[in-house]
Design a protein around this motif. Structure first.
Motif, short mmCIF file in Angstrom:
data_model
loop_
_atom_site.label_atom_id
_atom_site.label_comp_id
_atom_site.label_asym_id
_atom_site.label_seq_id
_atom_site.Cartn_x
_atom_site.Cartn_y
_atom_site.Cartn_z
N HIS A 113 0.93 -1.20 0.05
CA HIS A 113 0.12 0.13 0.06
C HIS A 113 0.87 1.32 -0.03
O HIS A 113 0.33 2.36 -0.70
N ARG A 114 2.04 1.24 0.85
CA ARG A 114 2.89 2.34 0.87
C ARG A 114 3.48 2.80 -0.45
O ARG A 114 3.85 3.67 -0.73
N VAL A 115 3.96 1.35 -0.98
CA VAL A 115 4.55 1.44 -2.32
C VAL A 115 3.90 1.86 -3.37
O VAL A 115 4.09 3.06 -4.21
N LEU A 116 2.44 1.60 -3.47
CA LEU A 116 1.63 2.20 -4.52
C LEU A 116 1.36 3.68 -4.28
O LEU A 116 1.08 4.16 -5.30
N ALA A 117 1.19 3.86 -2.90
CA ALA A 117 0.90 5.48 -2.98
C ALA A 117 2.01 6.22 -3.22
O ALA A 117 1.92 7.38 -3.75
N ALA A 118 3.38 5.88 -2.95
CA ALA A 118 4.66 6.58 -3.11
C ALA A 118 4.76 6.63 -4.66
O ALA A 118 5.76 7.46 -5.22
N SER A 119 4.15 5.55 -5.56
CA SER A 119 4.58 5.51 -6.85
C SER A 119 3.99 6.43 -7.87
O SER A 119 4.21 6.87 -8.94
N GLY A 120 3.09 7.11 -7.46
CA GLY A 120 2.31 8.34 -7.84
C GLY A 120 1.36 7.45 -9.12
O GLY A 120 0.58 8.41 -9.76
N LEU A 121 1.15 6.37 -9.04
CA LEU A 121 0.28 5.57 -9.70
C LEU A 121 -1.14 5.38 -9.07
O LEU A 121 -0.90 5.13 -7.82
N ASP A 122 -2.28 5.19 -9.93
CA ASP A 122 -3.16 4.42 -9.12
C ASP A 122 -3.20 3.12 -9.15
O ASP A 122 -2.30 2.36 -9.98
N ALA A 123 -3.83 2.18 -8.67
CA ALA A 123 -4.05 0.68 -8.75
C ALA A 123 -4.18 0.22 -9.99
O ALA A 123 -3.78 -0.68 -10.67
N GLU A 124 -5.15 0.77 -10.86
CA GLU A 124 -5.20 0.32 -12.26
C GLU A 124 -3.99 0.52 -13.06
O GLU A 124 -3.54 -0.20 -13.83
N GLU A 125 -3.42 1.60 -12.98
CA GLU A 125 -2.05 2.10 -13.78
C GLU A 125 -1.18 1.23 -13.10
O GLU A 125 -0.35 0.62 -13.94
N MET A 126 -1.09 0.67 -11.82
CA MET A 126 0.01 -0.18 -11.40
C MET A 126 -0.24 -1.66 -12.12
O MET A 126 0.62 -2.26 -12.54
N HIS A 130 2.49 -3.54 -14.32
CA HIS A 130 2.70 -5.02 -14.09
C HIS A 130 2.64 -5.79 -15.10
O HIS A 130 3.46 -6.46 -15.80
N ALA A 131 1.53 -5.65 -16.07
CA ALA A 131 1.05 -6.54 -17.23
C ALA A 131 2.13 -6.28 -18.21
O ALA A 131 2.81 -7.16 -18.83
N LEU A 132 2.43 -5.15 -18.55
CA LEU A 132 3.42 -4.72 -19.77
C LEU A 132 4.91 -5.21 -19.19
O LEU A 132 5.56 -5.77 -19.85
N LEU A 133 5.23 -5.06 -17.86
CA LEU A 133 6.62 -5.52 -17.42
C LEU A 133 6.70 -7.04 -17.70
O LEU A 133 7.64 -7.50 -18.23
N ASP A 134 5.59 -7.71 -17.24
CA ASP A 134 5.39 -9.11 -17.48
C ASP A 134 5.62 -9.63 -19.10
O ASP A 134 6.45 -10.76 -19.18
N ARG A 135 4.88 -8.82 -19.78
CA ARG A 135 4.86 -9.10 -21.14
C ARG A 135 6.38 -8.93 -21.70
O ARG A 135 7.00 -9.70 -22.54
N VAL A 136 7.01 -7.86 -21.38
CA VAL A 136 8.32 -7.62 -21.94
C VAL A 136 9.35 -8.49 -21.32
O VAL A 136 10.24 -8.99 -21.86
#
Length: 144
Positions: A113-126, A130-136
């Motif tokens: 939760h803290r990492v998500l908050a610090a990332s500047g992304l919302d849950a959907e963007e995260m 994640h899906a893009l990184l898995d694909r790459v």
């Protein structure tokens, strides 16, 4: 025409920079748990599936045995995990959570939760990232 060798145009450098920023954030967040980032990854894998073999754990975390074995030994010394040899095949060693290691899960629940908050992304963007990184990752694995 844009120079393809400009550092700021390299995706690998953007990933490297992001990885270092994540490392710094996780180092700060995990300090209170007494874990390093690689130890946190081991704990995540074991909280998901306790009793993984060292070989399966290494495959899951993409770590070689030269990196993983000393890491597990330090975690065993800290009382978080224990190693057990298979009675039928002494070459196979599984890693199990101790009560102390299992209890740490509750305290660690705040970290994502803290990492998500610090990332500047919302849950959907995260999730999209994640899906893009898995694909790459899958594509790069297939390319070598």
């Amino acid at each position: 025409m844009t120079d393809p060798l400009l550092l700021d145009h390299q995706v690998c450098f953007a990933l490297h920079s992001t990885s270092r920023a994540f490392d710094a954030l996780y180092r700060s967040e995990l300090r209170g748990l007494g874990l390093t980032y690689p130890q946190y990854l081991v704990m995540l894998a074991l909280w998901e599936t306790d009793g993984l073999t060292v070989k399966a754990l290494g495959a899951r975390l993409r770590l070689d045995s030269g990196t993983l074995s000393p890491l597990i030994k330090r975690m065993e010394t800290a009382g978080l995990v224990e190693r057990r040899r298979d009675r039928r095949d002494e070459r196979s060693v599984s890693v199990h959570l101790t009560a102390k290691g299992a209890a740490l899960k509750e305290r660690a629940a705040r970290v994502p939760h803290r990492v998500l908050a610090a990332s500047g992304l919302d849950a959907e963007e995260m999730r999209t990232l994640h899906a893009l990184l898995d694909r790459v990752t899958a594509s790069l694995d297939a390319a070598v």
